[in-house]
Design a protein around this motif. Structure first.
Motif, mmCIF file in Angstrom:
data_model
loop_
_atom_site.group_PDB
_atom_site.id
_atom_site.type_symbol
_atom_site.label_atom_id
_atom_site.label_comp_id
_atom_site.label_asym_id
_atom_site.label_seq_id
_atom_site.Cartn_x
_atom_site.Cartn_y
_atom_site.Cartn_z
ATOM 1 N N SER A 97 3.655 -10.108 -6.011
ATOM 2 C CA SER A 97 2.520 -10.360 -6.910
ATOM 3 C C SER A 97 1.466 -9.244 -6.822
ATOM 4 O O SER A 97 0.571 -9.151 -7.651
ATOM 5 C CB SER A 97 1.864 -11.711 -6.598
ATOM 6 O OG SER A 97 1.129 -11.632 -5.389
ATOM 7 N N LYS A 98 1.608 -8.377 -5.829
ATOM 8 C CA LYS A 98 0.655 -7.270 -5.669
ATOM 9 C C LYS A 98 0.998 -6.141 -6.642
ATOM 10 O O LYS A 98 2.168 -5.794 -6.816
ATOM 11 C CB LYS A 98 0.673 -6.711 -4.244
ATOM 12 C CG LYS A 98 0.411 -7.739 -3.147
ATOM 13 C CD LYS A 98 -0.990 -8.288 -3.164
ATOM 14 C CE LYS A 98 -1.255 -9.160 -1.946
ATOM 15 N NZ LYS A 98 -2.351 -10.097 -2.166
ATOM 16 N N LYS A 99 -0.048 -5.558 -7.229
ATOM 17 C CA LYS A 99 0.166 -4.470 -8.201
ATOM 18 C C LYS A 99 -0.197 -3.105 -7.631
ATOM 19 O O LYS A 99 -0.305 -2.117 -8.355
ATOM 20 C CB LYS A 99 -0.663 -4.751 -9.461
ATOM 21 C CG LYS A 99 -0.201 -6.032 -10.174
ATOM 22 C CD LYS A 99 -0.886 -6.216 -11.502
ATOM 23 C CE LYS A 99 -0.266 -7.394 -12.244
ATOM 24 N NZ LYS A 99 -0.923 -7.632 -13.541
ATOM 25 N N THR A 100 -0.368 -3.056 -6.330
ATOM 26 C CA THR A 100 -0.789 -1.842 -5.623
ATOM 27 C C THR A 100 0.176 -0.672 -5.850
ATOM 28 O O THR A 100 1.388 -0.828 -5.689
ATOM 29 C CB THR A 100 -0.843 -2.130 -4.102
ATOM 30 O OG1 THR A 100 -1.588 -3.316 -3.876
ATOM 31 C CG2 THR A 100 -1.433 -0.971 -3.339
ATOM 32 N N HIS A 101 -0.379 0.496 -6.201
ATOM 33 C CA HIS A 101 0.411 1.736 -6.250
ATOM 34 C C HIS A 101 0.292 2.503 -4.933
ATOM 35 O O HIS A 101 1.255 3.051 -4.431
ATOM 36 C CB HIS A 101 -0.068 2.647 -7.398
ATOM 37 C CG HIS A 101 0.170 2.079 -8.760
ATOM 38 N ND1 HIS A 101 -0.815 1.947 -9.693
ATOM 39 C CD2 HIS A 101 1.304 1.576 -9.324
ATOM 40 C CE1 HIS A 101 -0.308 1.416 -10.799
ATOM 41 N NE2 HIS A 101 0.967 1.174 -10.588
ATOM 42 N N PHE A 102 -0.935 2.544 -4.404
ATOM 43 C CA PHE A 102 -1.195 3.282 -3.161
ATOM 44 C C PHE A 102 -2.035 2.436 -2.213
ATOM 45 O O PHE A 102 -2.948 1.730 -2.640
ATOM 46 C CB PHE A 102 -1.979 4.578 -3.431
ATOM 47 C CG PHE A 102 -1.195 5.630 -4.151
ATOM 48 C CD1 PHE A 102 -0.429 6.556 -3.454
ATOM 49 C CD2 PHE A 102 -1.224 5.705 -5.530
ATOM 50 C CE1 PHE A 102 0.302 7.529 -4.113
ATOM 51 C CE2 PHE A 102 -0.494 6.672 -6.206
ATOM 52 C CZ PHE A 102 0.276 7.591 -5.496
ATOM 53 N N TYR A 103 -1.724 2.549 -0.923
ATOM 54 C CA TYR A 103 -2.604 2.009 0.107
ATOM 55 C C TYR A 103 -3.519 3.142 0.540
ATOM 56 O O TYR A 103 -3.058 4.272 0.731
ATOM 57 C CB TYR A 103 -1.818 1.523 1.328
ATOM 58 C CG TYR A 103 -0.898 0.364 1.047
ATOM 59 C CD1 TYR A 103 -1.395 -0.868 0.622
ATOM 60 C CD2 TYR A 103 0.485 0.502 1.208
ATOM 61 C CE1 TYR A 103 -0.540 -1.930 0.353
ATOM 62 C CE2 TYR A 103 1.341 -0.558 0.950
ATOM 63 C CZ TYR A 103 0.825 -1.767 0.516
ATOM 64 O OH TYR A 103 1.666 -2.818 0.255
ATOM 65 N N ALA A 104 -4.804 2.841 0.694
ATOM 66 C CA ALA A 104 -5.723 3.786 1.314
ATOM 67 C C ALA A 104 -5.948 3.256 2.724
ATOM 68 O O ALA A 104 -6.675 2.277 2.922
ATOM 69 C CB ALA A 104 -7.031 3.854 0.534
ATOM 70 N N LEU A 105 -5.250 3.839 3.688
ATOM 71 C CA LEU A 105 -5.344 3.377 5.080
ATOM 72 C C LEU A 105 -6.554 4.038 5.730
ATOM 73 O O LEU A 105 -6.614 5.264 5.844
ATOM 74 C CB LEU A 105 -4.077 3.729 5.863
ATOM 75 C CG LEU A 105 -2.730 3.278 5.265
ATOM 76 C CD1 LEU A 105 -1.598 3.663 6.211
ATOM 77 C CD2 LEU A 105 -2.711 1.779 4.982
ATOM 78 N N VAL A 106 -7.508 3.215 6.139
ATOM 79 C CA VAL A 106 -8.745 3.735 6.723
ATOM 80 C C VAL A 106 -8.678 3.544 8.241
ATOM 81 O O VAL A 106 -8.636 2.427 8.744
ATOM 82 C CB VAL A 106 -9.977 3.020 6.139
ATOM 83 C CG1 VAL A 106 -11.258 3.691 6.617
ATOM 84 C CG2 VAL A 106 -9.921 3.001 4.602
ATOM 85 N N THR A 107 -8.646 4.666 8.958
ATOM 86 C CA THR A 107 -8.477 4.639 10.413
ATOM 87 C C THR A 107 -9.561 5.508 11.063
ATOM 88 O O THR A 107 -10.357 6.141 10.361
ATOM 89 C CB THR A 107 -7.082 5.169 10.809
ATOM 90 O OG1 THR A 107 -6.956 6.517 10.327
ATOM 91 C CG2 THR A 107 -5.967 4.328 10.197
#
Length: 202
Positions: A97-107
């Motif tokens: 159900s997620k429409k995400t193209h990219f994850y922005a991983l904040v570390t």
């Protein structure tokens, strides 16, 4: 065990200005729009990023290591399952159900002042490529679900034969220390870059 949902929301709001500063600085040919509509956020869209040259739009889901302020971890946890009211639910990585193209991983989130974040790292991960390459490695959704089913009583780290735990990743079960009891696929950030699914923005 309690959920840190409200505390995390407050931290996310504090983090937003810093993230927006980095996007403006490093994504020169893009414009972006923050999403406040709850329905879109539940679909894995925190930010709509538009390429000003091609006109294409991409949906970004921001994932921040808010439990590890002033620490720099070499890994990121991708959620496979979690529990809500005692029922196991699909985590965000394989959730259709997620429409995400990219994850922005904040570390590597650092806070040198009270209630203010001063620096962080952002790594963009192409979700479709990641799922495709995991599948190619033998770590399909079906395979991972089978491993999880076979290890119902495990708490902590579980080494997978298809991943080198030192340089690539492993499974991690948080059955005893977190209310949501998440089961995560923990992957090394430099491994994601090496296999061509991730790129560090800052």
């Amino acid at each position: 065990m309690k959920s840190n949902f409200k505390a995390d929301l407050s931290k996310e709001k504090q983090l937003t200005p810093l993230l927006d500063f980095y996007y403006k600085k490093h994504l020169k040919h893009h414009s972006f729009e923050r999403v406040s509509h709850i329905k879109k956020q539940l679909q894995g869209i925190d930010l709509i990023l538009k390429d000003n040259q091609s006109g294409k739009s991409f949906y970004l889901d921001e994932k921040a290591q808010l439990d590890y302020i002033n620490e720099s971890l070499p890994t990121f946890a991708f959620e496979l399952f979690y529990q809500k009211a005692g029922i196991q639910k699909q985590g965000w990585l394989f959730d259709t159900s997620k429409k995400t193209h990219f994850y922005a991983l904040v570390t590597s989130i650092y806070s040198d002042e009270t209630d203010m974040f001063t620096s962080c790292s952002i790594t963009f991960v192409n979700r479709e490529k990641l799922i495709f390459l995991l599948d190619k490695t033998g770590l399909s959704r079906t395979y991972l679900e089978q491993i999880i089913t076979e290890n119902q009583d495990v708490h902590g780290k579980l080494v997978l034969e298809k991943l080198n735990p030192q340089t690539e990743g492993y499974l991690f079960f948080s059955r005893k220390n977190k209310a949501e009891k998440p089961i995560n696929l923990v992957l090394k950030l430099d491994y994601l870059e090496r296999i061509g699914v991730a790129k560090k923005l800052v």
